[in-house]
Design an enzyme around this catalytic site. Sequence first.
Site, PDB file in Angstrom:
ATOM      1  N   LYS A 136      -4.784 -11.302  -7.317  1.00 33.14           N
ATOM      2  CA  LYS A 136      -6.092 -11.386  -6.661  1.00 33.14           C
ATOM      3  C   LYS A 136      -7.008 -10.229  -7.060  1.00 33.14           C
ATOM      4  CE  LYS A 136      -5.273  -8.676  -2.559  1.00 33.14           C
ATOM      5  NZ  LYS A 136      -5.642  -8.378  -1.204  1.00 33.14           N
ATOM      6  N   LYS A 190      -9.963  -4.239  -4.673  1.00 34.97           N
ATOM      7  CA  LYS A 190     -10.614  -2.960  -4.996  1.00 34.97           C
ATOM      8  C   LYS A 190      -9.580  -1.900  -5.355  1.00 34.97           C
ATOM      9  CE  LYS A 190     -10.718  -1.731  -0.286  1.00 34.97           C
ATOM     10  NZ  LYS A 190     -11.312  -2.318   0.879  1.00 34.97           N
ATOM     11  N   LYS A 236       0.819  -1.211   0.000  1.00 39.36           N
ATOM     12  CA  LYS A 236       0.000   0.000   0.000  1.00 39.36           C
ATOM     13  C   LYS A 236       0.854   1.264   0.000  1.00 39.36           C
ATOM     14  CE  LYS A 236      -4.288  -1.693   2.116  1.00 39.36           C
ATOM     15  NZ  LYS A 236      -5.221  -1.551   3.255  1.00 39.36           N
TER      16      LYS A 236
END
Length: 328
Positions: free
Chosen positions: A195, A198, A114
């Site tokens: 994967k 979002k 992130k």
Amino acid sequence: AIRPRVLSGIQPTADSFHLGNYLGALRSWVEMQETHDAFYCVVDLHAITISHDPAQLRRRSLVAAAQLLALGLDPQRCTLFVQSQVPEHPMLSWILECHTGFGEAGRMTQFKDKSAKNERVTVGLFTYPVLQAADILLYQADAVPVGEDQRQHLELVRDLAQRFNTTYGRTFTVPSPYIVKETGTIQDLAEPARKMSKSASGPSGIIDLLEEPARIRKKIKSAVTDTGREIVYDPENKPGVSNLLTIFSTLAAVPIVELQNRYEGKGYGDLKKDLAEVVADFCAPIAERTRSYLDDQAELDKILLAGAEKAHAVAARTLAHAYERIGF
Ligand code: ADP
Ligand code: NA
């Protein structure tokens, strides 16, 4: 008999949950209401670890709660609440932060991912897994239903619980992750090697539960499949087809071997055509029920307030115990 406790949370960081969230985690949430003393929260404190818009966050928290109810969470069978309405979460988090090694936190791969993607990297993003530990330990949870991507965070939660118990005396239940092997990672439809996510998936790789049936059909039909034409479950060599089989099998409650037999001699197109209907039929009533929960906001607020009160009673007891252990 006392039922084992379960706690899990989900961030209100999108306008809808996606199929990966459902198959990896939320499906277990619904099931575990029947077997566990279940606490589920919309983790809005976690949602501000990346930049956010206040009005959008407020809206998304409500949509998230409505969607969880639409998926089958029943306020009579579980405690559903919004994290920021229970003040003990950041209070326990601080205590746990003071027992977390800087290097230990720095090894979390989700933070690395992130922080590489966001230009504004905050301390909150770094300590995110410690807040997650507080969420879980406050409720003395035995089990935490999550997707595979949360395994490392759950390992940290267990380490923190054990460390605290060893240092100060038994205070926290050491929780176990509950990860369903078959559905723990749902892959991106357009890039089956990674994967469904979002933040990382493009629009053609992800299916939101609130999406229009026509768009769902289109996405399934254009899902990237693998070379060859045989419909067999082989995640290593055929990640695209295997992912479609996993989704099909779980939503339609048909074993994968049976699907393999059903589609023997048929092509990917046949599989996708049928799966498109399965997914569209699954999502349509969820979208409908979500809208109806959102139409009665007073009722939704009432459910969440009652949930926060029940959660607070448990959380306050645990925090008081931890405070005493610490020397406050
Ligand atoms: P967070 O950022 O808190 O992980 P997400 O919305 O990414 O929030 O995930 C919510 C839940 O859905 C978590 O339990 C996560 O493990 C699960 N999940 C997310 N993506 C997938 C996926 N592609 N397959 C299976 N489970 C997933
Ligand atoms: Na995730």
